[in-house]
Write an enzyme that holds these catalytic residues in place. Sequence first.
Site, short mmCIF file in Angstrom:
data_model
loop_
_atom_site.label_atom_id
_atom_site.label_comp_id
_atom_site.label_asym_id
_atom_site.label_seq_id
_atom_site.Cartn_x
_atom_site.Cartn_y
_atom_site.Cartn_z
N TYR A 125 1.98 -34.63 15.19
CA TYR A 125 1.54 -34.14 13.89
C TYR A 125 2.38 -32.98 13.37
CZ TYR A 125 -2.62 -37.12 14.28
OH TYR A 125 -3.49 -38.18 14.39
N LYS A 171 0.02 -40.16 28.65
CA LYS A 171 0.66 -41.46 28.91
C LYS A 171 2.01 -41.17 29.56
CE LYS A 171 0.72 -46.03 28.32
NZ LYS A 171 -0.28 -47.01 28.80
N ASP A 204 -4.91 -45.12 27.49
CA ASP A 204 -5.58 -46.42 27.29
C ASP A 204 -6.80 -46.56 28.21
OD1 ASP A 204 -3.61 -46.32 29.22
OD2 ASP A 204 -2.89 -48.36 28.93
N ASP A 228 -7.18 -36.61 18.56
CA ASP A 228 -7.75 -36.97 17.26
C ASP A 228 -8.56 -38.25 17.41
OD1 ASP A 228 -8.30 -37.09 14.60
OD2 ASP A 228 -6.28 -37.56 13.95
N ASP A 232 -12.93 -38.65 17.76
CA ASP A 232 -13.73 -39.45 16.82
C ASP A 232 -14.54 -40.51 17.57
OD1 ASP A 232 -12.60 -38.05 14.68
OD2 ASP A 232 -12.50 -39.86 13.43
#
Length: 332
Positions: A125, A171, A204, A228, A232
């Site tokens: 970001y 990851k 994942d 992020d 959520d």
Amino acid sequence: MTYQIVLLPGDGIGQEVIPAAHAVLEATGLDAHFATWPIGWDCFEREGAALPTETLAAVRGADAALLGAVSSPSRRVAGYTSPVVGLRRALDLYACVRPVRTPPLPGARPNVDMVVVRENSEGLYVGQEERQGDTAIARRVITRHGSSRITGWALRYARQHNRRRITLVHKANVLRETCGLFRETALEVLVEAGVMEVDELLIDTAAYQLVRAPERFDMIVTTNLFGDILSDAASAWGGGLGLAASANLGEHGAVLEPVHGSAPDIAGRGIANPLAAIGAAALLLDHLGESERGERVRQAVDATLRAGVWTPDLGGTATTADVTNYVIAQLA
Ligand code: NAI
Ligand code: MG
């Protein structure tokens, strides 16, 4: 000491839920001075800036700010940039924190009690994207500084809130440099500190576990984009958007907010659920070191949910004012 608190209602239902949260803060007996400043799309149309200099200065000078929501156009508009991102950048609010726990609502998944800590200042970001013909490229910036300070922050939070285990999510098996540096730095900080139980999951697998077995998580610490998405997803276990609250924190500022947006589909009808903003007010109290008051607010919210005083998003018929008044009555 009188706390200085800035209210930023913003757009849409922000104008309805922030006054509700303000009334609840007043009802806790907190010694505070409240000042309301403009932010968002309406402000941009009126004043030519979505985050006016005076608003930013007021937030800088305050002990904490409570933000409602801002409407952001999906199309590109000349001169408009997201004031939420602007605030995070200007105040270096590098930690985004979202607590999620089982709400006292029928059908809720039991035993969920976790905190998602997201690095809020770097990663994918950073806004370094470019288009080269038919190829688009984004830079993902991870630093030792950023990784170290978010992990250190999470560790202090864990100790203050009696959290037992930190799960690092990354990851690093594929993104060897960026996730690799995050993982290596975070593990260094955590191992040096000892005490805490630490484990790690690939993003994942973490997403799968969050859906399959949310009760296994205590604290998640992760990079910007992963955080992020996971935060959520996690908030669904806490009763959804009408209840989810989040904290954006740094060394020089704090902006607390409901997770939801400006909800133009229901704005102006007096039926927005104020509990997410009231939850953000509880996080504001925690941030000020007034966690006894914060806890009282959370208990009042739970009592309101148990009593079935629900806005339409939860299946009830109560208005924003009904819910707010019920919460305030519990505090008396
Ligand atoms: P949204 O969160 O505003 O609404 C999604 C759905 O949830 C809508 O059906 C809405 O009615 C409902 N909802 C949200 N909060 C609620 C509440 N407190 N009580 C009852 N129902 C509630 O997300 P959406 O529709 O994607 O975005 C609308 C606008 O908000 C956009 O302009 C978007 O850019 C902005 N937005 C701003 C955010 C912020 O200021 N931090 C975050 C998310 C979106
Ligand atoms: Mg989000």
